[in-house]
Design a protein around this motif. Sequence first.
Motif, short mmCIF file in Angstrom:
data_model
loop_
_atom_site.label_atom_id
_atom_site.label_comp_id
_atom_site.label_asym_id
_atom_site.label_seq_id
_atom_site.Cartn_x
_atom_site.Cartn_y
_atom_site.Cartn_z
N LEU A 174 1.46 -3.70 11.25
CA LEU A 174 0.12 -3.33 10.81
C LEU A 174 -0.08 -1.85 11.09
O LEU A 174 -0.59 -1.45 12.14
CB LEU A 174 -0.93 -4.18 11.51
CG LEU A 174 -2.39 -3.99 11.09
CD1 LEU A 174 -2.57 -4.28 9.60
CD2 LEU A 174 -3.31 -4.87 11.92
N SER A 175 0.35 -1.02 10.14
CA SER A 175 0.28 0.43 10.32
C SER A 175 -1.02 1.03 9.81
O SER A 175 -1.31 2.20 10.06
CB SER A 175 1.47 1.11 9.64
OG SER A 175 1.64 0.65 8.31
N ALA A 176 -1.81 0.25 9.09
CA ALA A 176 -3.14 0.69 8.68
C ALA A 176 -4.04 0.78 9.90
O ALA A 176 -3.81 0.10 10.91
CB ALA A 176 -3.73 -0.29 7.68
N THR A 177 -5.06 1.61 9.81
CA THR A 177 -6.06 1.70 10.88
C THR A 177 -7.21 0.77 10.54
O THR A 177 -7.89 0.95 9.53
CB THR A 177 -6.57 3.14 11.03
OG1 THR A 177 -5.47 4.00 11.36
CG2 THR A 177 -7.62 3.23 12.12
N VAL A 178 -7.40 -0.23 11.40
CA VAL A 178 -8.48 -1.20 11.22
C VAL A 178 -9.20 -1.37 12.55
O VAL A 178 -8.80 -0.80 13.57
CB VAL A 178 -7.93 -2.56 10.73
CG1 VAL A 178 -7.16 -2.40 9.42
CG2 VAL A 178 -7.04 -3.22 11.79
N ARG A 179 -10.25 -2.14 12.55
CA ARG A 179 -10.97 -2.40 13.80
C ARG A 179 -10.09 -3.22 14.75
O ARG A 179 -9.38 -4.14 14.30
CB ARG A 179 -12.27 -3.15 13.54
CG ARG A 179 -13.31 -2.33 12.79
CD ARG A 179 -14.55 -3.15 12.49
NE ARG A 179 -15.61 -2.34 11.89
CZ ARG A 179 -15.70 -2.07 10.60
NH1 ARG A 179 -14.78 -2.56 9.76
NH2 ARG A 179 -16.68 -1.32 10.14
N VAL B 103 -2.94 -0.38 4.08
CA VAL B 103 -4.12 -0.48 3.23
C VAL B 103 -5.29 0.20 3.92
O VAL B 103 -5.15 0.74 5.02
CB VAL B 103 -4.43 -1.96 2.90
CG1 VAL B 103 -3.31 -2.58 2.08
CG2 VAL B 103 -4.65 -2.77 4.19
N MET B 104 -6.46 0.19 3.30
CA MET B 104 -7.58 0.95 3.84
C MET B 104 -8.38 0.20 4.90
O MET B 104 -8.77 0.77 5.91
CB MET B 104 -8.51 1.37 2.70
CG MET B 104 -9.71 2.20 3.15
SD MET B 104 -9.28 3.78 3.93
CE MET B 104 -8.96 4.76 2.46
N THR B 105 -8.61 -1.10 4.70
CA THR B 105 -9.54 -1.82 5.57
C THR B 105 -8.92 -3.09 6.15
O THR B 105 -7.91 -3.58 5.65
CB THR B 105 -10.82 -2.20 4.80
OG1 THR B 105 -10.49 -3.21 3.83
CG2 THR B 105 -11.43 -1.00 4.11
N GLY B 106 -9.60 -3.62 7.16
CA GLY B 106 -9.17 -4.87 7.75
C GLY B 106 -9.26 -6.03 6.77
O GLY B 106 -8.41 -6.92 6.76
N GLY C 135 0.84 -1.19 0.00
CA GLY C 135 0.00 0.00 0.00
C GLY C 135 0.87 1.24 0.00
O GLY C 135 1.27 1.72 1.06
N ILE C 136 1.19 1.76 -1.19
CA ILE C 136 2.16 2.86 -1.29
C ILE C 136 1.48 4.13 -1.82
O ILE C 136 1.96 4.78 -2.74
CB ILE C 136 3.38 2.46 -2.17
CG1 ILE C 136 2.94 1.70 -3.42
CG2 ILE C 136 4.34 1.62 -1.36
CD1 ILE C 136 4.09 1.26 -4.32
N GLY C 137 0.36 4.46 -1.18
CA GLY C 137 -0.36 5.68 -1.50
C GLY C 137 0.19 6.86 -0.72
O GLY C 137 1.39 6.96 -0.47
#
Length: 300
Positions: free
Chosen positions: A93-98, A65-68, A8-10
């Motif tokens: 896990l640097s994305a924000t998920v539940r 990434v965006m979601t879990g 995820g390289i946005g």
Amino acid sequence: MKTTGVIGIGDMGSGLAKNLIANGFTVTGIDLKPERCDAFVGLGGTLAKDAAEVGRAAQAIFVMVMTGDEAKSVLLGPDGAVAQMQPGGAILLSATVRPREAREIGAAMEGSGIHLIDTPVSGGFPGAQGGTLTMMAAAPDAVLDEFAPVMEAVSANIHRVGTKSGDGQTVKACLQSLIGAQFSATFEAAALAAKAGVSGQVLLDVFATSSAGCGVVNNALEKIVDRQFEGSGSHINTMHKDLTISMGLGEELGVPLHTAASAMQIFHAGKSKYPNGDNWVCTRVIEEIVGAELHRKGAT
């Protein structure tokens, strides 16, 4: 340890990659959008064809990434990154998920020989690009010690907030409930000033030097008065999603979140009316109701 990966390289992930490369790490990455992949290669990264290839190449992998569900897709199963990594490696896990999704990922990784560091971040696009993110890291101390150099390459503040998967995401959900409220209050204040005929520069000067001034408020107000509602690296989808997570945690734990709920509705209105906008575009929805706009040199 010199081999890392970013899935995820946005807006955020590109900043992680940029700072890892600047600190001497080899970075293998992947993204669904070709333009992001091209920019990543331009930074000096090595493009992979899929998540499994990132797993084979890296000892430590950031997942932004965006979601879990997306995180599970790129990490788990025979074609996921975890199955291809050498034992002793780590997923960050640097994305924000539940929080429950982070716990589910941690449970699925048990016995794999790969560590999970649950470490959502704060600081937005400027923090990611500048390497000044705040990390809310949860894993056993020995794991955090071992992978500290990787985290320090992208962060100015690393907080050890727990030892279990989900602990980091829980703290992030609490933080986003506060930031969402700060944003929405700023949007309303900006519209109030516009209707009253106050100039944006006056409001910004006062807010920035008052007890209410902070990075969240000042940055949002500056974007509003300059009418920079797209392309600032803070797409409304992300904050809208984060507030959904905060509200879900409140429901799960039986905690009333009145202010966060109001912020959720403001962001929902902004996302519905301006789906391609950034966070501050919510102000436009309120401005349209009151018939006034806040500009740096004056309200119109």
